[in-house]
Every structure is written in C-alpha cells, then in structure tokens.
Design an enzyme around this catalytic site. Sequence first.
Site, mmCIF file in Angstrom:
data_model
loop_
_atom_site.group_PDB
_atom_site.id
_atom_site.type_symbol
_atom_site.label_atom_id
_atom_site.label_comp_id
_atom_site.label_asym_id
_atom_site.label_seq_id
_atom_site.Cartn_x
_atom_site.Cartn_y
_atom_site.Cartn_z
ATOM 1 N N GLU A 1 0.829 -1.211 0.000
ATOM 2 C CA GLU A 1 0.000 0.000 0.000
ATOM 3 C C GLU A 1 0.856 1.251 0.000
ATOM 4 O O GLU A 1 2.022 1.226 0.361
ATOM 5 C CB GLU A 1 -0.949 0.023 1.202
ATOM 6 C CG GLU A 1 -0.384 -0.435 2.522
ATOM 7 C CD GLU A 1 0.754 0.376 3.072
ATOM 8 O OE1 GLU A 1 0.708 1.625 2.961
ATOM 9 O OE2 GLU A 1 1.705 -0.208 3.613
ATOM 10 N N GLU B 1 4.441 -0.527 1.755
ATOM 11 C CA GLU B 1 4.631 -0.799 0.324
ATOM 12 C C GLU B 1 4.525 -2.285 -0.026
ATOM 13 O O GLU B 1 4.464 -2.638 -1.198
ATOM 14 C CB GLU B 1 5.993 -0.310 -0.187
ATOM 15 C CG GLU B 1 6.266 1.148 -0.009
ATOM 16 C CD GLU B 1 7.626 1.576 -0.534
ATOM 17 O OE1 GLU B 1 7.951 2.772 -0.412
ATOM 18 O OE2 GLU B 1 8.365 0.719 -1.066
#
Length: 350
Positions: free
Chosen positions: A174, A317
């Site tokens: 994300e 991430e």
Amino acid sequence: MVTIQEMIERIKPLDQKAMEEAQRRLDSLTKPPGSLGRLEEMAKQAAGITGEVTPDLSRKAVMVMAGDHGVCEEGVSAFPPEVTPQMVLNFLGGGAAVNVLARQASADVVCVDIGVNAELEHPGLEQRKIRRGTGNIARGPAMTRAEAEAAVRVGFELVAERAAQGYRVFATGEMGIGNTTPSSAIMVALTGISPDQAVGRGTGIDEARRLHKVDVVRRALEINAPDPADALDVLAKLGGLEIAGLVGVILGAAAHRCLVVVDGFISSAAALIAVRLAPQAAAYMVGSHMSMEQGHALLVEAAGLKPVLHMDMRLGEGTGAVLAFHFIDAAQLIMKEMATFESAGVSGKE
C-alpha cells in the site's frame, strides 16, 4: 458484479488430503520430524491451499494499492499528502524499495490507483479509482458503504484476473500518506484496545504529534460510532480506499486458492477486516514480519497472523511481505529437492 457475500461464499476449507500427503513427504525427508519449523508449516499450508503437494508457486505479485486520506488535514503525518502520487510514479518507474525487493524475489509489482487525490497517467498503472481520497475521519465517515464495497471488489477482481494468468502467490502492499491513522482506528474499533495503545509514530512523528494522533483517532471513533459487529461498517467509516482494496486482495486470494502474504501494520488492519468478514480466509494468509509500528503485535494477534520476520521495518509498500516470498520458495525447494531417508540410504528414526 460480485458481492462481498459472494466473495465470502467462494472461500473453501483447505484441502486436508493434500496437507496429509505433504506431512508424509516432510516426515520422509532426511531430518528429524518438524525440525525445519515454519518452513514445514508453510509447505503444508501451500499444499492445503492449492490442493497440490508440490505446487508451482513461481508466479508472484505484490499488489500495491494507493489512496489518499482526508485525515491528513489534522496533521497526523510527517509527510505531506503530495507524496502519495509522487510515490506512485516512483513505483511505476521501478525505483521504490518494494520494486528492488520484488526484482530480487522474481515477483511483479502491480500498482493500483484506487483512491489517489490526483489524476495520474502511466501505461503500467491500474486505474481503478473509486474517489479522490477519503473523507476526514475526525469529522465524518471515510466513505460510504457502497464505496467501501466497490473498493473491496477492485482488489478481488485484480486477484481474479491474475490468478487466471497463473499467479498463485500475492502480497499486500500500500501507499497512502496518513494511513496508519485509519489503520489504528480500525484496530481500536475491532479489538477494543485504547487509542494510545494502537497509535504509533507512523512516518516518524515525535511524541507530541503522536499524542495528537491519539486524540484524532479517539475523535474518529466518537464521531463515526462504527459497529464492531459489522466489519464493513468499520471499514467504511474509518478506513481507507487502499485498505479496502487489500481486503479484496485477501478475499480474492482465498477464493482462488492462492497464498496471500500480509505485510505490515496497514496490511494487518486489512487482514483483520478480512477475517472478521470471512474467518475462513485466515487459513490462506501468511504473516510476513513484525512491524516496528506500535500496536502491530496486538494487531497481528487479533488477525491470527504469525509473522516470519522481525526486521525492525516500518516502511509498508509490501516490502516485508516480498521478503517473506523467499521463505515460501525455500519451503517448496525443501519439498522438491531434499532427499528422503530411503533415496539417500540414511537410517530413519527407530
């Protein structure tokens, strides 16, 4: 158009016969029973998920969902919201940490604009925007229930598309400045712990700003009054579009009998929503790492995750999840390449 209930109904129990066969294979290898610990657990889990004792797990993807958060108006992050679209372009250019680690793991990075507060164009970008960022949860709901369900559907459909292409391992990733705040709020709503226990330093804020963030989460709970018995209500009122997308990734992986490796704090909040919606999805998840973010230990426990790594990471991430890909590969190599007592001519346990 698939509904969340239909997603849930597509998730079936693990294949017990395949797991028993995998256990027999593990016990026949030249080692004391259970001596490879979590690697053996991963091998059995992969067999149960796929229905194959030695599945081909070579095609892997980290699904990086990107979305912005209205709660940034409250000054909860050390970085400005403009960083979200800038980092999306960095992902697409291959320059972020998750890109480096994914290349090492022979995995693909799928970058998804599910709620960035900017108009982005790039041939490699998955354009699935539900809306331009969420509302400020300290003043009202993040999104409508319909928007939350639509965002979950995005994650589910992206996994379905790639599962049809032969991908069998997915990681949650994300990007969204401010997203530890809604993740903390979700955790408080669903576990009942205090905001002070749930709220950490996120992007590196100082203690004064952390305490302010605690107050923001407290206000979000008071103003929105989410129903802890209704995970979708919690997601819609407190969550983020990228968090909702990751819920869909988890449900999609489970529905398509694929492994889903859960990253850090934000991803674990999505995992908690997913297991509250579909408890049977927990069997398809692999916990990757224990984040440095305050509250993550309690969050992974609530979500039923068992992290493999303790690396003091807190980037997000999907970086921790991609590192865990190597352990999944290792478990499969043990199953495929390690000699048995019989083939090696080694005496077994008496």
